[in-house]
Design a protein around this motif. Structure first.
Motif, PDB file in Angstrom:
ATOM      1  N   TYR A 100       0.646  -1.328   0.065  1.00 36.62           N
ATOM      2  CA  TYR A 100       0.032   0.237  -0.142  1.00 36.62           C
ATOM      3  C   TYR A 100       1.037   1.349   0.110  1.00 36.62           C
ATOM      4  CZ  TYR A 100      -3.678  -3.328   0.907  1.00 36.62           C
ATOM      5  OH  TYR A 100      -4.691  -4.020   1.107  1.00 36.62           O
ATOM      6  N   ALA A 101       2.147   1.132   0.203  1.00 35.62           N
ATOM      7  CA  ALA A 101       3.045   2.326   0.014  1.00 35.62           C
ATOM      8  C   ALA A 101       4.309   2.377  -0.718  1.00 35.62           C
ATOM      9  CB  ALA A 101       3.647   2.643   1.581  1.00 35.62           C
ATOM     10  N   ARG A 102       5.027   3.133  -1.160  1.00 33.31           N
ATOM     11  CA  ARG A 102       6.112   2.892  -2.096  1.00 33.31           C
ATOM     12  C   ARG A 102       6.903   2.082  -1.261  1.00 33.31           C
ATOM     13  NH1 ARG A 102       8.267   8.854  -2.955  1.00 33.31           N
ATOM     14  NH2 ARG A 102       9.986   7.909  -2.930  1.00 33.31           N
ATOM     15  N   PHE A 103       7.799   1.244  -2.060  1.00 33.96           N
ATOM     16  CA  PHE A 103       8.729   0.322  -1.227  1.00 33.96           C
ATOM     17  C   PHE A 103       9.854   1.113  -0.684  1.00 33.96           C
ATOM     18  CE2 PHE A 103      12.650  -2.276  -1.955  1.00 33.96           C
ATOM     19  CZ  PHE A 103      12.246  -3.086  -0.915  1.00 33.96           C
ATOM     20  N   ASP A 104      10.250   1.750  -1.298  1.00 35.11           N
ATOM     21  CA  ASP A 104      11.568   2.640  -0.533  1.00 35.11           C
ATOM     22  C   ASP A 104      11.099   3.325   0.745  1.00 35.11           C
ATOM     23  OD1 ASP A 104       9.991   4.532  -1.925  1.00 35.11           O
ATOM     24  OD2 ASP A 104      11.499   5.815  -2.420  1.00 35.11           O
ATOM     25  N   VAL A 105      10.010   3.867   0.598  1.00 33.73           N
ATOM     26  CA  VAL A 105       9.439   4.448   2.113  1.00 33.73           C
ATOM     27  C   VAL A 105       9.389   3.225   3.122  1.00 33.73           C
ATOM     28  CG1 VAL A 105       7.921   5.815   3.296  1.00 33.73           C
ATOM     29  CG2 VAL A 105       8.751   6.528   1.143  1.00 33.73           C
ATOM     30  N   ALA A 106       8.633   2.191   2.614  1.00 32.08           N
ATOM     31  CA  ALA A 106       8.238   1.131   3.514  1.00 32.08           C
ATOM     32  C   ALA A 106       9.389   0.373   4.033  1.00 32.08           C
ATOM     33  CB  ALA A 106       7.569   0.057   2.821  1.00 32.08           C
ATOM     34  N   SER A 107      10.693   0.188   3.152  1.00 34.62           N
ATOM     35  CA  SER A 107      11.738  -0.429   3.770  1.00 34.62           C
ATOM     36  C   SER A 107      12.510   0.649   4.660  1.00 34.62           C
ATOM     37  CB  SER A 107      12.558  -0.983   2.330  1.00 34.62           C
ATOM     38  OG  SER A 107      13.023   0.074   1.654  1.00 34.62           O
ATOM     39  N   VAL A 108      12.830   1.793   4.253  1.00 37.34           N
ATOM     40  CA  VAL A 108      13.411   2.612   4.887  1.00 37.34           C
ATOM     41  C   VAL A 108      12.847   2.541   6.572  1.00 37.34           C
ATOM     42  CG1 VAL A 108      14.222   5.017   5.425  1.00 37.34           C
ATOM     43  CG2 VAL A 108      14.455   3.854   3.094  1.00 37.34           C
ATOM     44  N   LEU A 109      11.438   2.797   6.739  1.00 36.15           N
ATOM     45  CA  LEU A 109      10.899   3.146   7.910  1.00 36.15           C
ATOM     46  C   LEU A 109      11.031   1.394   8.651  1.00 36.15           C
ATOM     47  CD1 LEU A 109       7.758   5.348   6.972  1.00 36.15           C
ATOM     48  CD2 LEU A 109       9.855   6.057   8.252  1.00 36.15           C
ATOM     49  N   SER A 110      10.831   0.661   7.998  1.00 33.53           N
ATOM     50  CA  SER A 110      10.952  -0.727   8.603  1.00 33.53           C
ATOM     51  C   SER A 110      12.327  -1.002   9.229  1.00 33.53           C
ATOM     52  CB  SER A 110      10.259  -1.871   7.864  1.00 33.53           C
ATOM     53  OG  SER A 110      10.991  -1.996   6.655  1.00 33.53           O
ATOM     54  N   SER A 111      13.141  -0.296   8.424  1.00 33.32           N
ATOM     55  CA  SER A 111      14.870  -0.410   8.835  1.00 33.32           C
ATOM     56  C   SER A 111      15.057   0.280  10.234  1.00 33.32           C
ATOM     57  CB  SER A 111      15.397  -0.095   7.725  1.00 33.32           C
ATOM     58  OG  SER A 111      15.694   1.616   7.690  1.00 33.32           O
TER      59      SER A 111
END
Length: 150
Positions: free
Chosen positions: A101-112
């Motif tokens: 549901y979100a951009r992959f780059d934002v999702a991966s950075v926030l989950s990092s």
């Protein structure tokens, strides 16, 4: 004891070893590759990647148990392991939803942010002491993730 600085719980050795650092770097690379490859999965297949990754974990874990000649552990004797597994699966499910549901780059950075949250939870729950360097690192991490995600 729980009052030690995080990462200082091991007995001092005469010669510093780089193997823990190498293992940590390889683990980080593995997590990063997991995020990159999980992003390649079709958006309609939300739970299929979890099933495949858990099957891979089971195969590798059983293989290691066989190689080390250890018995398969009883989950009832280690409830903390079961709870940790539930949090692991929950985090992966939430990441897959975020990826969908979100951009992959934002999702991966926030989950990092999970390493920073691990340090904070160790401080809150386990009453671990944080060094000034660790606090500074957490602050830099938060600023960096904020800058990367905008």
């Amino acid at each position: 004891s729980n009052s030690q600085n995080i990462g200082e719980g091991q007995a001092p050795s005469k010669k510093p070893s780089t193997s823990p650092l190498i293992f940590a770097l390889l683990a980080g690379l593995g997590f990063g590759l997991f995020f990159v490859f999980i992003a390649q999965v079709e958006s309609t297949a939300v739970f299929a990647p979890l099933v495949v990754s858990r099957l891979a974990i089971i195969v590798v874990a059983i293989g290691l148990l066989i190689i080390q000649r250890q018995a398969i552990p009883n989950p009832l004797r280690n409830p903390a392991g079961v709870v940790a597994g539930l949090f692991d699966v929950g985090g992966n499910v939430l990441f897959l939803f975020a990826k969908q549901y979100a951009r992959f780059d934002v999702a991966s950075v926030l989950s990092s942010l999970y390493p920073a949250s691990t340090v904070l939870l160790s401080w809150l729950i386990l009453k671990e002491r944080l060094s000034k360097t660790q606090v500074l690192g957490l602050l830099i991490c938060l600023v960096a993730v904020g800058l990367i995600s905008i």
